[in-house]
Write a protein that holds these residues in place. Structure first.
Motif, PDB file in Angstrom:
ATOM      1  N   VAL A  87       1.043  -1.333  -0.067  1.00  0.00           N
ATOM      2  CA  VAL A  87       0.043  -0.035  -0.018  1.00  0.00           C
ATOM      3  C   VAL A  87       0.965   1.151  -0.021  1.00  0.00           C
ATOM      4  O   VAL A  87       0.748   2.279  -0.622  1.00  0.00           O
ATOM      5  CB  VAL A  87      -0.972  -0.044   1.316  1.00  0.00           C
ATOM      6  CG1 VAL A  87      -1.363   1.323   1.479  1.00  0.00           C
ATOM      7  CG2 VAL A  87      -2.162  -1.088   1.116  1.00  0.00           C
ATOM      8  N   VAL A  88       2.048   1.398   0.720  1.00  0.00           N
ATOM      9  CA  VAL A  88       2.891   2.559   0.967  1.00  0.00           C
ATOM     10  C   VAL A  88       3.488   2.635  -0.339  1.00  0.00           C
ATOM     11  O   VAL A  88       3.676   3.674  -0.890  1.00  0.00           O
ATOM     12  CB  VAL A  88       3.524   2.394   2.228  1.00  0.00           C
ATOM     13  CG1 VAL A  88       4.552   3.648   2.285  1.00  0.00           C
ATOM     14  CG2 VAL A  88       2.607   2.459   3.658  1.00  0.00           C
ATOM     15  N   GLU A 128      -1.863  11.159   2.003  1.00  0.00           N
ATOM     16  CA  GLU A 128      -1.792  11.125   3.396  1.00  0.00           C
ATOM     17  C   GLU A 128      -2.776  10.491   4.241  1.00  0.00           C
ATOM     18  O   GLU A 128      -2.802   9.666   4.986  1.00  0.00           O
ATOM     19  CB  GLU A 128      -2.243  12.728   3.540  1.00  0.00           C
ATOM     20  CG  GLU A 128      -1.007  13.649   3.533  1.00  0.00           C
ATOM     21  CD  GLU A 128      -1.272  15.003   3.650  1.00  0.00           C
ATOM     22  OE1 GLU A 128      -2.387  15.404   3.483  1.00  0.00           O
ATOM     23  OE2 GLU A 128      -0.369  15.719   4.028  1.00  0.00           O
ATOM     24  N   GLU A 129      -4.163  10.323   3.458  1.00  0.00           N
ATOM     25  CA  GLU A 129      -5.134   9.244   3.790  1.00  0.00           C
ATOM     26  C   GLU A 129      -4.720   7.800   3.895  1.00  0.00           C
ATOM     27  O   GLU A 129      -4.879   7.193   4.857  1.00  0.00           O
ATOM     28  CB  GLU A 129      -6.499   9.505   3.324  1.00  0.00           C
ATOM     29  CG  GLU A 129      -7.157  10.998   3.620  1.00  0.00           C
ATOM     30  CD  GLU A 129      -8.193  11.107   2.366  1.00  0.00           C
ATOM     31  OE1 GLU A 129      -8.475  10.416   1.662  1.00  0.00           O
ATOM     32  OE2 GLU A 129      -8.758  12.400   2.324  1.00  0.00           O
ATOM     33  N   VAL A 130      -4.143   7.450   2.617  1.00  0.00           N
ATOM     34  CA  VAL A 130      -3.892   6.176   2.359  1.00  0.00           C
ATOM     35  C   VAL A 130      -2.583   5.638   3.368  1.00  0.00           C
ATOM     36  O   VAL A 130      -2.718   4.718   4.152  1.00  0.00           O
ATOM     37  CB  VAL A 130      -3.479   5.810   1.005  1.00  0.00           C
ATOM     38  CG1 VAL A 130      -2.919   4.327   0.884  1.00  0.00           C
ATOM     39  CG2 VAL A 130      -4.719   5.962   0.169  1.00  0.00           C
ATOM     40  N   ALA A 137      -3.856   0.408  10.484  1.00  0.00           N
ATOM     41  CA  ALA A 137      -4.284  -0.973  10.095  1.00  0.00           C
ATOM     42  C   ALA A 137      -3.111  -1.953  10.700  1.00  0.00           C
ATOM     43  O   ALA A 137      -3.072  -2.966  11.102  1.00  0.00           O
ATOM     44  CB  ALA A 137      -4.576  -1.224   8.673  1.00  0.00           C
ATOM     45  N   TYR A 138      -1.891  -1.443  10.659  1.00  0.00           N
ATOM     46  CA  TYR A 138      -0.602  -2.315  10.906  1.00  0.00           C
ATOM     47  C   TYR A 138      -0.252  -2.026  12.092  1.00  0.00           C
ATOM     48  O   TYR A 138       0.352  -2.608  12.771  1.00  0.00           O
ATOM     49  CB  TYR A 138       0.548  -1.692   9.905  1.00  0.00           C
ATOM     50  CG  TYR A 138       1.706  -2.634  10.160  1.00  0.00           C
ATOM     51  CD1 TYR A 138       1.856  -3.928   9.616  1.00  0.00           C
ATOM     52  CD2 TYR A 138       3.109  -2.022  10.731  1.00  0.00           C
ATOM     53  CE1 TYR A 138       2.707  -4.620   9.875  1.00  0.00           C
ATOM     54  CE2 TYR A 138       4.124  -2.770  10.995  1.00  0.00           C
ATOM     55  CZ  TYR A 138       4.130  -3.912  10.306  1.00  0.00           C
ATOM     56  OH  TYR A 138       5.045  -4.800  10.684  1.00  0.00           O
ATOM     57  N   GLU A 139      -0.650  -0.947  12.880  1.00  0.00           N
ATOM     58  CA  GLU A 139      -0.350  -0.634  14.480  1.00  0.00           C
ATOM     59  C   GLU A 139      -0.434  -1.747  15.126  1.00  0.00           C
ATOM     60  O   GLU A 139       0.472  -2.054  16.145  1.00  0.00           O
ATOM     61  CB  GLU A 139      -1.320   0.462  14.792  1.00  0.00           C
ATOM     62  CG  GLU A 139      -0.559   0.858  16.298  1.00  0.00           C
ATOM     63  CD  GLU A 139      -1.284   2.152  16.669  1.00  0.00           C
ATOM     64  OE1 GLU A 139      -1.005   2.619  17.866  1.00  0.00           O
ATOM     65  OE2 GLU A 139      -2.198   2.400  15.991  1.00  0.00           O
ATOM     66  N   PRO A 140      -1.715  -2.526  15.363  1.00  0.00           N
ATOM     67  CA  PRO A 140      -1.768  -3.733  16.371  1.00  0.00           C
ATOM     68  C   PRO A 140      -0.439  -4.917  16.089  1.00  0.00           C
ATOM     69  O   PRO A 140      -0.006  -5.259  16.943  1.00  0.00           O
ATOM     70  CB  PRO A 140      -3.014  -4.369  15.987  1.00  0.00           C
ATOM     71  CG  PRO A 140      -3.784  -3.204  15.442  1.00  0.00           C
ATOM     72  CD  PRO A 140      -2.773  -2.538  14.560  1.00  0.00           C
TER      73      PRO A 140
END
Length: 306
Positions: A87-88, A128-130, A137-140
């Motif tokens: 995604v990034v 910026e939004e994506v 979403a990846y934080e956990p």
């Protein structure tokens, strides 16, 4: 459109390494390699959320760490990293392409320039939004891996402390063993004390030495005896020093003596400066310069008590 209105990207082409979702990751003793990579924003240059790339042990570079995890956790970490990286990287490539298009339109083509600039602003907002949503979403998973890394660091610190305690105990026991002996000798008209170990075959005992007449003492008793003799030279048996350094397993005899008595074992004075000193000769391990050479160490001076 004036190009002055188009902000510059902070960097170009800085992509996160690929983490394929189906990438094979082998585990070693229940551990995998984890390498942390930080994302830097193309618009502001700030470091954003980190991604933890999961590799087989031995594949990660010098920045990687081995982390304990289950096969299920490993698969989940790889999948989450793959989704985040894709995604990034995709939205970063899209932003860079929009920037190139907007920057390439001549300023005098007003309509085309305005359209390209509007497209750029739209994609910048999307970027910026994506990236924010991908990081959330990846934080956990990032927190989970972070905890695993912290646990690994704590375990490593505990193991180092255990090894240090074990080393200190071993060296304390070695210092307390009464296997040292000494003998007064005369060589080339100079009086000296010859120091050896009763339990080690002597390889260079000088003429006139009488090892069998010496008592068995520990290291502190040896030092006390040498100081009391107040002789100008001290001769250390090379085999005794070599065996002692082998048992110390990690430091030279000279370093061990300094740690215990805060002095040089050859001169019984405060050790010379660590750098720039040219007096005396030392072995690579820091401790057996005069042992086994058949010569005496010069300039012996009795120190104080313990």
């Amino acid at each position: 459109m004036s190009r002055r209105r188009l902000p510059e990207l902070t960097h170009h082409g800085d992509r996160l390494p690929a983490q394929e979702e189906r990438e094979r990751v082998d585990m070693l003793d229940g551990r995998v390699g984890v390498e942390e990579r930080a994302c830097r924003g193309l618009l502001d240059g700030r470091l954003g959320a980190s991604v933890f790339l999961v590799r087989s042990p031995g594949v990660v570079d010098g920045r990687g760490e081995l982390v304990a995890c289950t096969p299920e956790a490993c698969s989940r970490w790889v999948r989450a990293a793959a989704e985040y990286v894709i995604v990034v990287n995709d939205v970063s490539a899209e932003l860079e392409a929009a920037h190139r298009r907007a920057a390439s339109v001549p300023w005098w083509r007003y309509v085309a320039a305005q359209r390209a600039f509007r497209d750029w602003k739209t994609i910048a907002r999307r970027y910026e939004e994506v990236t924010r949503e991908a990081a959330e979403a990846y934080e956990p998973v990032a927190r989970e891996i972070g905890r695993a890394l912290a646990e690994m660091v704590e375990i490593a610190a505990q193991e180092r402390a255990r090894q240090q305690d074990e080393t200190r105990r071993h060296r304390s026991v070695l210092a307390a063993r009464a296997f040292w002996g000494w003998s007064e000798v005369t060589e080339a008209g100079r009086r000296a004390v010859y120091v050896f170990r009763h339990d080690v075959p002597r390889d260079d005992a000088p003429e006139g030495a009488a090892p069998e007449e010496s008592p068995h003492v520990d290291l502190r008793g040896l030092r006390r005896a040498i100081v009391d003799l107040d002789l100008p030279d001290v001769r250390w048996d090379g085999a005794a020093l070599a065996e002692t350094e082998r048992e110390l397993a990690g430091i030279g005899f000279g370093r061990w003596w300094r740690d215990l008595f805060h002095e040089d074992f050859r001169t019984f004075t405060a050790p010379p400066p660590a750098r720039g000193s040219s007096s005396g000769r030392s072995s690579p391990s820091g401790g057996t310069a005069t042992g086994g050479t058949g010569g005496f160490s010069g300039g012996f001076s009795c120190g104080g008590g313990f």
